[in-house]
Design an enzyme around this catalytic site. Structure first.
Site, mmCIF file in Angstrom:
data_model
loop_
_atom_site.group_PDB
_atom_site.id
_atom_site.type_symbol
_atom_site.label_atom_id
_atom_site.label_comp_id
_atom_site.label_asym_id
_atom_site.label_seq_id
_atom_site.Cartn_x
_atom_site.Cartn_y
_atom_site.Cartn_z
ATOM 1 N N ARG A 108 4.768 -6.248 3.437
ATOM 2 C CA ARG A 108 3.522 -7.054 3.524
ATOM 3 C C ARG A 108 3.123 -6.058 2.229
ATOM 4 O O ARG A 108 2.380 -5.028 1.655
ATOM 5 C CB ARG A 108 2.725 -5.883 4.150
ATOM 6 C CG ARG A 108 3.627 -6.936 6.180
ATOM 7 C CD ARG A 108 3.062 -5.373 7.136
ATOM 8 N NE ARG A 108 3.024 -6.461 8.262
ATOM 9 C CZ ARG A 108 2.702 -5.605 9.517
ATOM 10 N NH1 ARG A 108 1.827 -4.778 9.225
ATOM 11 N NH2 ARG A 108 3.153 -6.350 10.435
ATOM 12 N N ARG A 150 3.725 2.995 -5.067
ATOM 13 C CA ARG A 150 2.778 3.641 -5.650
ATOM 14 C C ARG A 150 1.818 5.273 -5.317
ATOM 15 O O ARG A 150 1.445 5.671 -6.166
ATOM 16 C CB ARG A 150 0.921 2.859 -5.346
ATOM 17 C CG ARG A 150 1.153 0.754 -5.196
ATOM 18 C CD ARG A 150 -0.103 0.930 -4.397
ATOM 19 N NE ARG A 150 -1.388 1.486 -4.989
ATOM 20 C CZ ARG A 150 -2.898 1.424 -4.125
ATOM 21 N NH1 ARG A 150 -2.144 0.360 -2.840
ATOM 22 N NH2 ARG A 150 -3.343 1.391 -3.896
ATOM 23 N N ASP A 187 -0.208 -4.388 -0.781
ATOM 24 C CA ASP A 187 -1.409 -4.495 -0.963
ATOM 25 C C ASP A 187 -2.375 -6.003 -1.085
ATOM 26 O O ASP A 187 -1.604 -5.996 -1.914
ATOM 27 C CB ASP A 187 -1.762 -3.379 -1.652
ATOM 28 C CG ASP A 187 -0.441 -1.423 -0.563
ATOM 29 O OD1 ASP A 187 -0.418 -1.994 0.396
ATOM 30 O OD2 ASP A 187 -0.566 -1.233 -1.643
#
Length: 250
Positions: free
Chosen positions: A52, A201, A54
């Site tokens: 998934r 991230r 972002d």
């Protein structure tokens, strides 16, 4: 073994999408893909992705699968999908596989890259969508700090809230830095058996502050051992992140 499942490898520009996962009244990659496939099949078809990504995150090698009706398996799916999908999403490879294959659960490892723009000014404005502008970075210090990521560790210090997982332990196989598309770009590349929510991230953001010489090299290792996300620096922007590839058994 009967080949009745279709495996897709996708590349996409995530700028205009609210991530991969289907969301009500929000443009997503999964939703756009399902709409195109369902139109071809004349029925609702669910698409399953390997990960998934972002909102604003890109992909060069996202993998997904779906099960078409029996009479649609032999269609020229690659051509059909690319004719219906927007130019921001491309099917770059397509295979028929057995139903033992699952895009998420069959994966052995994933590789993400994160691109920093290491000059103060953009000389290529079109790259704004794909890089995080940081200014000059000490890549030597970042490389030294990143070495502590390799191996099997508890990475909860790099996991944002809103995720339910059984364990925060993951194995990072490799971390490296390389030149990007332009001389002003530096690319962080991380391969692991799995990733926590916004883990890459958060690692990218931590390495950035080390590269700016705001923190010493051992800061990343200290954060990891502390296992507390609230003590870490800001999460790096999504636009610099790209799901590069996913490895499966031969």
């Amino acid at each position: 073994m009967e080949l009745t499942r279709i495996r897709l490898t996708l590349a996409y520009d995530g700028t205009e999408y609210n991530g991969w996962q289907l969301q009500h009244e929000q443009p997503t990659v999964q939703g756009t893909l399902e709409k195109a496939i369902s139109r071809i099949c004349s029925c609702q078809v669910r698409v399953h992705g390997a990960g998934r990504t972002d909102a604003g995150t890109h992909a060069l090698g996202q993998v997904a699968h779906f099960d078409p009706p029996d009479d649609k398996i032999s269609l020229p799916w690659n051509k059909a999908l690319n004719s219906l999908l927007p130019s921001s999403i491309r099917v770059i490879d397509l295979q028929t596989v057995s139903r033992d294959f699952h895009s998420r659960f069959s994966a052995l490892s994933k590789t993400y890259n994160y691109t920093y723009w290491t000059e103060k000014l953009f000389v290529y404005p079109q790259r704004r969508r794909y890089v995080h502008k940081t200014g000059p970075l000490d890549i030597k210090a970042m490389t030294e700090a990143a070495a502590s990521l390799v191996g099997r560790h508890d990475f909860r210090a790099f996991m944002n809230t809103g995720s339910s997982v059984n364990t925060c332990t993951r194995t990072v196989h490799k971390v490296s830095f390389s030149a990007g598309l332009y001389p002003q770009e530096t690319v962080l590349r991380i391969s692991a058996d799995g990733f926590l929510k916004q883990m890459v991230r958060n690692i990218a953001g931590t390495l950035e502050v080390i590269g700016r010489n705001k923190y010493p090299v051992h800061y990343l290792d200290q954060l990891m051992k502390g296992k507390d996300r609230t003590t870490g620096p800001a999460t790096a922007p999504a636009k610099g992140l790209c799901l590069e590839s996913i490895c499966y058994p031969d």
